[in-house]
Design a protein around this motif. Structure first.
Motif, mmCIF file in Angstrom:
data_model
loop_
_atom_site.group_PDB
_atom_site.id
_atom_site.type_symbol
_atom_site.label_atom_id
_atom_site.label_comp_id
_atom_site.label_asym_id
_atom_site.label_seq_id
_atom_site.Cartn_x
_atom_site.Cartn_y
_atom_site.Cartn_z
ATOM 1 N N TRP A 150 -1.390 -5.787 4.858
ATOM 2 C CA TRP A 150 -0.356 -5.367 4.288
ATOM 3 C C TRP A 150 0.862 -5.842 4.452
ATOM 4 O O TRP A 150 1.272 -5.854 5.745
ATOM 5 C CB TRP A 150 -0.500 -3.832 4.060
ATOM 6 N N GLN B 243 -6.527 -4.749 6.351
ATOM 7 C CA GLN B 243 -6.062 -5.813 5.239
ATOM 8 C C GLN B 243 -4.500 -6.098 5.773
ATOM 9 O O GLN B 243 -3.918 -5.278 6.599
ATOM 10 C CB GLN B 243 -5.839 -4.763 3.953
ATOM 11 N N LEU C 270 0.787 -1.077 0.100
ATOM 12 C CA LEU C 270 0.199 0.047 -0.046
ATOM 13 C C LEU C 270 1.016 1.275 -0.163
ATOM 14 O O LEU C 270 2.016 1.433 1.021
ATOM 15 C CB LEU C 270 -0.981 -0.009 1.032
ATOM 16 N N TRP D 237 -10.017 -2.282 -0.887
ATOM 17 C CA TRP D 237 -8.799 -2.340 -0.351
ATOM 18 C C TRP D 237 -8.512 -3.749 0.048
ATOM 19 O O TRP D 237 -7.276 -4.116 0.355
ATOM 20 C CB TRP D 237 -8.988 -1.494 1.227
ATOM 21 N N VAL E 276 -8.816 -0.075 5.582
ATOM 22 C CA VAL E 276 -7.667 0.019 5.208
ATOM 23 C C VAL E 276 -6.738 -0.758 6.469
ATOM 24 O O VAL E 276 -5.835 -1.668 6.020
ATOM 25 C CB VAL E 276 -6.802 1.342 4.967
ATOM 26 N N HIS F 184 -13.272 4.599 5.316
ATOM 27 C CA HIS F 184 -12.281 4.018 4.452
ATOM 28 C C HIS F 184 -11.214 3.191 5.767
ATOM 29 O O HIS F 184 -10.558 2.077 5.390
ATOM 30 C CB HIS F 184 -11.652 4.637 3.712
ATOM 31 N N PHE G 257 -6.283 3.943 -6.467
ATOM 32 C CA PHE G 257 -7.547 4.542 -5.849
ATOM 33 C C PHE G 257 -8.259 5.430 -6.482
ATOM 34 O O PHE G 257 -7.779 6.621 -5.938
ATOM 35 C CB PHE G 257 -7.521 4.206 -4.402
ATOM 36 N N ALA H 143 -8.019 7.698 2.860
ATOM 37 C CA ALA H 143 -7.860 6.302 3.394
ATOM 38 C C ALA H 143 -7.940 6.904 4.954
ATOM 39 O O ALA H 143 -8.309 5.919 5.363
ATOM 40 C CB ALA H 143 -6.363 6.063 3.312
#
Length: 913
Positions: A222, A220, A154, A195, A217, A213, A180, A208
């Protein structure tokens, strides 16, 4: 038992049979999908396991057939392909040869710092503007992806930089990131979380952080998060939502890169909060109570000014890698008519603002003043747009809903938002009575009529620009930056008439990437010329081989933007010893005070301390400066008193001094010899630019291409079948040498689509039944037959998949050759020094297949070599972070994955080649 078999069958590296062919498993299954590639590397797909109806079987990689190719060159090419395709786990750098980027030594220091601890990379990349932070971060991202330490990435950035990052990843690193935005949302399958669905995503940090959102975010998994302009996520008033978002991500992700040229505002709490992002759980020991542990933190911060880089090279006796800069302001005295126009705009500002200097109308007034200082055409277009809008408003009553606009018209950005009349739309009506609309319409119509005849005629500033280009800037190519497309059109139409045949090129945000490349190529090929461009090229493009002079036709109200523009040509590799920078502005205009109050002050502070506090480029700070000018100077600034803001400048200088003192400027964990050593190891004998040029020429010749070799370049002499992203004309020069000047040269690398396509074709042909080339037989200086077996092994760690190639060589009697002798034979073969013998030696091929080793002994030696290297690094890191730290110990947690893969068999027989 069945579950154990399925687990083994679906491990990365395992070979399976499905749909009538053999596949290699690439990743752990993501129920119910399995990512696989065909063994020849030509096809990638996802298997939907429920639909395979249990027909998937575990198999072994097929051994090379004892059949010789018709042309021995096929076997040589195949061996080279396997070496180039395999990501050797012990290579110093993987990203470098698989990127289009041309990094310089100092830009590789962050990558070396990251590879000190690839299982947990936490870096603040805070190099000065123009030193290439995007390249430095991109190299780390590519390296972690190639090494398998990261998959889901990200990137958070200010919204106006999203496309710049996406383009940089694509252009320099062959990486596709989803951006995005509205297009991505339109393409999203119903019910899918945006996401979650994309593995590589670039998003605006302010989007974000929104409540709708933020939780998605943070939910996830990442592997790597990159935060651009990371100072915006420091803990200061008004930015707490950004700070909380980044802190939440920092607590959840293994790898974190914070990128900013201005990490320190002069107030220590903002800088400390960035260091805390790097170590939220305290595992790295970067904090000592409320203070930064500088001894530890220096291993996680790379922060250098241009002077620091110069000293870095100078310590090794290397010459300065940068040109000298000759910056000069060019004030222009307005003509009588132009001064009168500025006065009329001052009256208009008073009409808009009335008795409320803080009204939203202030920003619209500034916008008009700024457009007037740019060009008469820019102002004329703004007047026309405003008149059209007021005319529409006058035909129906409007509600009074005057809200302060965003700063699109005020703060410089590369997307030309100022040309969108943002202030006009935001300030629809700050009044209720229709009579106010009619009054403003009448005033603007009069201004428009007065300007109509002069909108496309040369004004005083244009005449001064023409003088510069014909006089002191003559003889060298020049880039002229302007904020507005209207002004670009104005200059593009007038300049050719004043420059005596000098070619003039124009480039703006409305051009496609292909159109932009065409313009830049044409400009690069021209011996002389002027490129008029908006800020679309002020970030991400290196133009040091295109031009050596920059003119700012109007001032950006942001010192960082000014430096970004200059940094396109004033950078490492500029062939001219001096880069000339000229800054044009009208005297007795708003731009004149912006120059003296903001730009010139920032330049003086940077000259004294080497740094400028980060708020100089901040929207709120710029906004405050402009508001202050309006309040102190009236609607039409005229003061030129140098000492008007002495106390304010003294305060700014003190903050700059503290930022310098508390930062990590000049600290480097690696010196130039460390970088050069790693580069030498990276470009081994198989991957020097010369060897890669040779491989590409011979590989492309299989499909009709012909090249002439000249030094470090290849020149096309015959065109063949088009390859992906490669269809140059006869006479085009190409090269794998990343350090050759880019002008009129097509750069290649191992990840270039054409190179990947050639390797896929060659490998598919070698593995085919019709033209196998995995077996070869050659004459060599050997006493008796030697069988050389090439294997590939894969190893798995907690966060990575590593692979390496190795050889096992032996005689028919089972005697093993030592490594030095094996390397000699292989080097002679790959250098094209050996030929295929006459006669029938098929019995030797069959004998070699029957005597083939399992590859287990070689794999053990390869693993021991990898572990020995990592053990040294583990010992070093344990001394820094203490024993037993998980991310340190994980570096040596490698275990074999699957069975060794037998790739090729080469038989050498005695005789002279």
């Amino acid at each position: 038992m069945q579950e154990d078999l399925a687990a083994m069958m679906y491990k990365p590296g395992a070979v399976i049979r499905a749909r009538g062919r053999l596949w290699r498993v690439l990743e752990e299954p993501d129920d119910p999908f399995l990512s696989v590639e065909s063994l020849d590397g030509a096809h990638h797909t996802l298997l939907y396991l429920p639909r395979e109806h249990g027909a998937v079987r575990h198999e072994s990689s097929p051994e090379p057939r004892p059949v010789l190719p018709r042309d021995p060159e096929q076997h040589r090419l195949y061996l080279e392909v396997e070496h180039l395709r395999t990501l050797q786990a012990d290579a110093p750098f993987l990203a470098l040869q698989r990127s289009r980027v041309v990094p310089h030594g100092y830009q590789l220091v962050p990558l070396l710092m990251a590879l000190e601890s690839p299982a947990r990379v936490r870096l603040l990349i805070a190099d000065d503007v123009g030193l290439g932070k995007t390249i430095e971060a991109g190299l780390i991202v590519k390296e972690l992806l190639l090494r398998g330490f990261a998959h889901r990435v990200l990137v958070l950035t200010p919204a106006h930089l999203k496309e710049d990052w996406a383009e940089a990843f694509s252009r320099f690193f062959h990486l596709r990131f989803n951006v995005f935005g509205s297009q991505l949302l339109r393409e999203l399958p119903p019910g899918k979380n945006p996401w979650q669905i994309h593995e590589r995503l670039i998003a605006g940090i302010d989007l974000a952080k929104r409540p709708e959102h933020r939780d998605q975010v943070l939910a996830q998994p990442w592997d790597l998060v990159v935060v651009d302009e990371a100072h915006l996520a420091s803990r200061v008033q008004g930015r707490n939502e950004r700070h909380r978002l980044v802190r939440g991500l920092a607590e959840r992700t293994g790898h974190l890169l914070l990128v900013t040229a201005t990490p320190h505002s002069g107030h220590p709490e903002s800088f400390v909060s960035l260091i805390r992002h790097l170590d939220p759980d305290g595992q790295l020991g970067l904090m000592a109570g409320e203070a930064v542990n500088r001894a530890r933190a220096r291993r996680h911060v790379v922060q250098r000014t241009r002077d620091d880089v110069l000293k870095w090279y100078g310590a090794e006796g290397k010459r300065s890698p940068f040109p000298e800069r000759d910056p000069q302001p060019v004030p222009v005295e307005p003509s009588k008519n132009e001064a009168q126009l500025f006065a009329l705009l001052s009256e208009y500002a008073g009409l808009l603002m009335g008795n409320n200097p803080n009204a939203p109308a202030q920003w619209l007034a500034m916008h008009f003043m700024r457009r007037a200082a740019s060009s008469p055409l820019a102002l004329y277009q703004s007047l026309s747009n405003r008149i059209e809008r007021l005319t529409a408003l006058s035909q129906e009553p409007a509600e009074s809903d005057a809200t302060e606009p965003d700063l699109g018209p005020l703060v410089d950005r590369p997307d030309e938002r100022g040309g969108e009349e943002g202030a006009d739309r935001a300030y629809d009506v700050a009044w209720i009575e229709q009579v106010r609309i009619k009054t403003e319409l009448g005033y603007l119509t009069g201004l428009q009529e007065a300007l109509r005849a002069r909108a496309r005629r040369p004004d005083s500033k244009f005449k001064r620009l023409a003088e510069l280009l014909n006089d002191e800037l003559a003889g060298k190519k020049t880039i002229v930056f302007t904020r507005y497309r209207d002004t670009l059109e104005y200059l593009g139409s007038l300049l050719p008439r004043r420059l005596e045949g000098l070619p003039v090129f124009t480039l703006h945000g409305g051009h496609t990437e292909a159109e932009r490349d065409d313009v830049l190529d044409s400009f690069a090929r021209a011996e002389r010329g002027v490129l008029v461009a908006t800020d679309v090229i002020s970030e991400g493009l290196n133009l040091q081989y295109h031009a050596s002079q920059v003119v700012h036709y109007e001032l950006p109200w942001n010192p960082n933007r000014l430096e970004q523009r200059n940094g396109r040509v004033d950078r490492f590799g500029q062939p001219e010893p001096v880069v000339r920078v000229r800054m044009l502005f009208y005297e007795r205009s708003l731009d004149a005070l912006i120059f003296r109050r903001l730009i010139d002050k920032a330049l003086r502070i940077k000259d004294q301390f080497g740094v400028v506090p980060n708020y100089f480029g901040d929207e709120e700070y710029v906004k405050g400066v402009v508001q202050s000018i309006f309040q102190k100077e009236g609607f039409l600034p005229h003061s030129q008193q140098a000492g008007l803001f002495e106390q304010e400048e003294a305060d700014d200088a003190e903050l700059a001094r503290r930022a310098r003192q508390e930062g990590f400027y000049g600290h480097n964990e690696f010196q130039l010899p460390d970088v050069e050593r790693a580069l030498h190891q990276t470009y081994g004998h198989l991957t020097t630019p010369e060897r890669l040029n040779g491989f590409f020429a011979r590989a492309a010749a299989q499909w009709g291409w012909g090249f002439k070799s000249a030094g470090a370049k290849l020149t096309v002499v015959q065109r063949g079948r088009p390859l992906a992203g490669f269809d140059p004309p006869v006479g085009q020069a190409v090269s794998f040498d990343p350090w050759l000047p880019e002008s009129d040269l097509l750069k290649l690398d191992l990840a270039h689509p054409a190179v990947e396509e050639l390797m896929e074709r060659l490998r598919a042909r070698a593995w085919s039944d019709r033209a196998p080339a995995r077996t070869g037989l050659f004459l060599a200086d050997v006493a008796g037959p030697v069988f050389l077996y090439l294997f590939r092994a894969r190893f798995r760690g907690p966060h990575e998949l590593a692979e390496t190639l190795y050889y096992e060589a032996r005689t028919p009697a089972g005697e093993e050759l030592d490594g030095g002798r094996t390397e000699q034979l292989l080097a002679a073969l790959l250098a094209g020094e050996l030929v295929q013998p006459d006669g029938n030696h098929e019995h030797l091929l069959h004998q070699a297949v029957q005597l083939a080793p399992s590859g287990e002994a070689g794999r053990r030696r390869a693993l021991d070599r990898l572990l020995a290297e990592r053990s040294k690094l583990t010992e070093k890191l344990s001394r820094v972070y203490g024993p037993g730290v998980a991310f340190v110990q994980e570096l040596t947690m490698l275990e074999p994955l699957g069975s060794p893969e037998w790739l090729a068999l080469t038989v050498f027989v005695g005789g002279r080649s």
